[in-house]
Motif scaffolding. Structure first.
Motif, PDB file in Angstrom:
ATOM      1  N   UNK A 152       0.805  -1.232   0.000  1.00 26.40           N
ATOM      2  CA  UNK A 152       0.000   0.000   0.000  1.00 26.40           C
ATOM      3  C   UNK A 152       0.831   1.271   0.000  1.00 26.40           C
ATOM      4  N   UNK A 153       2.156   1.147   0.191  1.00 24.27           N
ATOM      5  CA  UNK A 153       3.003   2.341   0.108  1.00 24.27           C
ATOM      6  C   UNK A 153       3.319   2.697  -1.352  1.00 24.27           C
TER       7      UNK A 153
ATOM      8  N   UNK B   2       2.938   4.001  -4.951  1.00 26.05           N
ATOM      9  CA  UNK B   2       2.043   5.010  -5.515  1.00 26.05           C
ATOM     10  C   UNK B   2       1.172   4.455  -6.645  1.00 26.05           C
TER      11      UNK B   2
ATOM     12  N   UNK C 242      -1.643   3.051  -4.795  1.00 28.06           N
ATOM     13  CA  UNK C 242      -2.387   4.096  -4.069  1.00 28.06           C
ATOM     14  C   UNK C 242      -3.337   4.836  -4.999  1.00 28.06           C
ATOM     15  N   UNK C 243      -2.815   5.228  -6.153  1.00 29.34           N
ATOM     16  CA  UNK C 243      -3.642   6.016  -7.066  1.00 29.34           C
ATOM     17  C   UNK C 243      -4.819   5.198  -7.581  1.00 29.34           C
TER      18      UNK C 243
ATOM     19  N   UNK D 244      -4.693  12.525  -5.453  1.00 27.36           N
ATOM     20  CA  UNK D 244      -4.857  11.079  -5.256  1.00 27.36           C
ATOM     21  C   UNK D 244      -4.006  10.599  -4.080  1.00 27.36           C
ATOM     22  N   UNK D 245      -2.813  11.174  -3.939  1.00 23.73           N
ATOM     23  CA  UNK D 245      -1.986  10.845  -2.768  1.00 23.73           C
ATOM     24  C   UNK D 245      -2.711  11.200  -1.478  1.00 23.73           C
TER      25      UNK D 245
ATOM     26  N   UNK E 143      -5.470   8.759  -0.821  1.00 25.85           N
ATOM     27  CA  UNK E 143      -4.908   7.466  -0.401  1.00 25.85           C
ATOM     28  C   UNK E 143      -4.446   7.531   1.054  1.00 25.85           C
TER      29      UNK E 143
ATOM     30  N   UNK F 298      -3.710   4.603   3.605  1.00 28.10           N
ATOM     31  CA  UNK F 298      -2.564   3.872   3.059  1.00 28.10           C
ATOM     32  C   UNK F 298      -1.274   4.581   3.498  1.00 28.10           C
ATOM     33  N   UNK F 299      -0.314   3.813   3.984  1.00 26.29           N
ATOM     34  CA  UNK F 299       0.867   4.418   4.614  1.00 26.29           C
ATOM     35  C   UNK F 299       1.874   4.973   3.599  1.00 26.29           C
ATOM     36  N   UNK F 300       2.717   5.913   4.068  1.00 23.06           N
ATOM     37  CA  UNK F 300       3.786   6.456   3.230  1.00 23.06           C
ATOM     38  C   UNK F 300       4.957   5.483   3.144  1.00 23.06           C
ATOM     39  N   UNK F 301       5.242   4.856   4.277  1.00 20.23           N
ATOM     40  CA  UNK F 301       6.318   3.852   4.250  1.00 20.23           C
ATOM     41  C   UNK F 301       6.113   2.804   5.352  1.00 20.23           C
TER      42      UNK F 301
END
Lengths: 380, 400
Positions: free
Chosen positions: A276-277, A279, A282-283, B387-388, B391, B397-400
């Motif tokens: 899920x990290x 992109x 995610x998009x 969109x980011x 998300x 939804x996590x960044x990392x």
């Protein structure tokens, strides 16, 4: 029209969702399928749903119902859609039940609506024929008048909730040509009537659908639902309502499939991070979310325009069905892609939603059909 | 209840008496929008009179506090006021970033002195504001701004450059983000400043776009002196203000879209264009692929507007804005682009005209409007950034 739930609707929404969560997990549908259960649903469960009042929402108080509207119905079907609950809501309540409620004689209403509302009897509407695609006027089934009765000959396919139904309402041509709106009449035929054979058909979604064959089936005039020759109009009206109920189910299904996918994106680790990290994913998840939000708005709106009998109701019904068809397919196709190999296995539940998305898409007209109808209604 | 009805009656009779006849029934004509300030030309002759009359009652921004020049109307009164404006189909007397962006932000963060000065000027339409955010190296990564502000006595001295400043050439004042502390985390060293565009050392250059028009500018700062009292919120507290302003901007965008939910005209422009450029056969648009795309586009629009309505109905019912709010920018702009692309397809070769003979005005306009629309998914946060945000903030939804 206000696109917001009132207090009673919020309560119904919560109760329905909790009931499905606690009583109808996908494991139940899976078992019915694996057992090859001919009925494809549980009579006990249907009875429980009736006790919750779900079967009575749309019927008038005179007929023993609650006299509520489609705004409430879509909350129930949405909940059912989340768990893919296969009980015969569409066939019994939305199609046959509504046709009787709108067009049935006092005797027929008296005889059938009580048991429908109680969850005692299941009914179905046989309107679809091979080769007719989504056009309800393209039927070859005929009904010829004899001295006291009508004699029906023909074949109906994929009759929703038709197997094991206590009665089936059949559309047949009493006059006019194949493809004409006029000249269609609806006949109620109780199960066991000589000459009517009901065979279970098996589709990818394992829902209860049946092949109904009619060989010189005698039906008394008193079993006509609505007016002779005007059954097409009644059927259209009923199907529009049923379409929005189905849209509610589709909304629930796509929401559940999306939640499942989102959960997977947050737990599946590759390259030492949860996927899920990424992109790219995610998009795509954000786009699915947008499509579901739009679907929710138009389902609420379509239900309310039907309740208000607004001038643009048919336009909104088509908009809702086209949207839900496209969105449900997008979400379930994407779900399988994002789940990867696991999404392709029968063990994973997502496949059930993907299969149901296709069956629902092709019930009451797919997106292309409804875009065409939308354009025609708009005058271009 | 009767007090509200009295209020309605008084608004109605005042508007009936005072609103210029020439602008009634023109609520949706964007050419009538007046942006105020010293440099903006009047969109129609009575614009200034209409503005002054309304400003005196505080009705340019009717729901702002009366003590700073607003109308001081409560929620119910404001609703009635809007209904009465709608009844005569009157365009608002004033629009612009003052009302939609910096005004609410000054009300939230400003000192008493700042509120008195800036809010009053905005309400009276005396000052037109522009937004100094983006820089050549700070677009989607906005926190990377490098325009420097260094303390010198009672002032800051500014050096650097802004870009993509909407109507920078027509604005009197700019609200901008500057770097006041380069030694800390990017977001922490930013301050929110208010700048008079007349100040020595400010240079504005319009940017010519692919559409041939220049709605955006570059703004250069060379040793520009800004009084320290022009800081909004605390020094190095600019990022917080920027985020709050973004919230006001989104609310306004949502409301603006909400305002578009109106009864449809007999035939919309797309259908009229299809009739003119493609023609009908057997009661249908002769090109069945275009017909299908039109239906899809109109369905998309309908679903989008219904989502905007759902959001505003939700707020009216006293609930907090739902997650659906986050989709407005990205979906609305992409929808508009699809609409423009489809219009090009409908016009066919006639959409290619740039200027001069042999093309109708509407054809020439479409070409430019289409080109301009390509920027919709860039300005105010690109689609990718939106969109980011969905998300991360909505879907978790996590960044990392």
């Amino acid at each position: 029209m206000e696109l917001v739930l009132n207090e009673e609707q919020t309560m119904l929404d919560q109760t329905a969702k909790n009931f499905i969560k606690d009583n109808s997990p996908i494991t139940r549908v899976r078992k019915l399928r694996d057992d090859g259960d001919p009925l494809g649903y549980s009579k006990e469960m249907w009875k429980k749903m009736a006790e919750l009042g779900w079967t009575s929402i749309l019927f008038s108080e005179e007929d023993g119902g609650m006299g509520l509207g489609m705004a409430e119905v879509v909350l129930v079907t949405e909940a059912m859609g989340r768990g893919l609950a296969p009980e015969p809501f569409l066939g019994t309540v939305m199609l046959a039940g509504q046709a009787l409620s709108i067009g049935g004689s006092p005797e027929l209403r008296e005889q059938w609506l009580g048991p429908i509302i109680e969850g005692e009897k299941a009914l179905a509407m046989a309107y679809q024929e091979k080769g007719g695609r989504y056009d309800i006027t393209r039927i070859k089934t005929s009904a010829k008048k004899t001295t006291n009765n009508y004699l029906l000959i023909g074949e109906k396919t994929q009759v929703l909730d038709g197997f094991g139904a206590d009665a089936i309402i059949v559309s047949a041509r009493t006059s006019g040509e194949d493809g004409e709106a006029e000249g269609i009449t609806l006949f109620l035929i109780p199960a066991g009537t000589p000459g009517m054979t009901v065979t279970r058909q098996w589709r990818l979604d394992s829902r209860n659908v049946a092949l109904v064959q009619l060989k010189d089936v005698e039906v008394p005039e008193s079993n006509i639902v609505g007016t002779v020759g005007k059954g097409g109009q009644l059927l259209s009206q009923v199907i529009d309502q049923a379409t929005v109920a189905l849209c509610g189910e589709m909304l629930g299904g796509m929401s559940a499939a999306f939640d499942r996918t989102l959960g997977y994106l947050k737990e599946r680790v590759q390259f030492d991070v949860v996927i899920g990290t990424f992109q790219a994913l995610k998009h795509r998840a954000a786009k699915m979310f947008m499509e579901i939000e739009l679907a929710r708005s138009v389902v609420m709106a379509a239900a309310r325009t039907l309740d208000g009998n607004d001038a643009n109701k048919e336009i909104l019904v088509s908009t809702a069905k086209a949207r839900c068809s496209d969105a449900y397919i997008l979400v379930t196709n994407e779900a399988v892609q994002m789940l990867g190999g696991i999404g392709m296995t029968d063990e994973e539940d997502t496949g059930f939603y993907m299969k149901r998305a296709r069956a629902a898409e092709m019930t009451f007209g797919d997106a292309t059909y409804h875009k065409d109808r939308f354009a025609a209604l708009k005058g271009y | 209840m009767s007090e509200l009805e009295d209020f309605r009656a008084s608004v109605r009779s005042w508007l009936e008496e005072n609103a210029p006849k020439s602008i009634r029934g023109k609520v949706r004509d964007p050419a009538l929008a007046y942006w105020g300030g010293r440099k903006t030309p009047l969109p129609f002759p009575e614009a200034k009179v209409w503005l002054d009359m309304m400003a005196e009652k505080g009705w340019t921004v009717p729901f702002w506090p009366k003590e700073y020049g607003g109308g001081g109307l409560n929620k119910e009164e404001n609703k009635i006021f809007n209904q009465e404006m709608a009844r005569l189909e009157l365009p608002p007397p004033l629009t612009g970033f003052g009302i939609t962006m910096i005004g609410p932000t000054v009300l939230q963060y400003g000192t008493e002195e700042q509120k008195k000065k800036y809010i009053g000027e905005i309400v009276r339409g005396e000052v037109r504001w522009c937004q100094g955010y983006s820089e050549p190296n700070a677009g989607s990564d906005l926190a990377n701004i490098q325009t420097k502000a260094v303390v010198d006595g009672d002032d800051y001295i500014l050096n650097g450059q802004k870009i993509w400043t909407s109507y920078g050439d027509l604005a009197d004042w700019m609200f901008l983000l500057v770097r006041t502390d380069p030694g800390v985390k990017k977001q922490v060293g930013i301050t929110f400043l208010l700048l008079d565009m007349e100040t020595k050392g400010v240079e504005v250059r319009p940017i010519k776009l692919i559409s041939g028009n220049s709605p955006f500018c570059e703004v250069f700062f060379e040793d520009v002196r800004v009084p320290q009292k022009n800081v909004l919120n605390r020094v190095n507290g600019g990022w917080e203000v920027a985020k709050a302003l973004l919230g006001h901007e989104r609310t306004m965008i949502a409301n603006a879209f909400g305002g578009r939910v109106a009864p449809e005209k007999a035939e919309n422009p797309m259908e009229a264009a299809a009739r003119k450029y493609i023609g009908f056969r057997d009661g249908k648009i002769a090109d069945s692929v275009i017909r299908d795309r039109m239906a899809q586009n109109q369905m998309d629009e309908s679903c989008f507007l219904l989502t905007v309505q759902r959001n505003s109905d939700n707020i009216k019912a006293g609930h907090r804005p739902g997650p659906e709010t986050s989709i407005f920018k990205v979906y609305g702009t992409e929808l508009n682009q699809r609409r423009m692309e489809l219009m090009l397809s409908i016009l066919g070769p006639e959409c290619l005209g740039w200027e001069g003979e042999g093309f109708e005005q509407g054809e020439l306009d479409l070409c430019r409007v289409w080109l301009r629309s390509r920027g919709n998914t860039l300005e105010g946060g690109t689609s990718e950034i939106q969109l980011n945000i969905i998300a991360k903030q909505v879907l978790g939804l996590p960044d990392k």
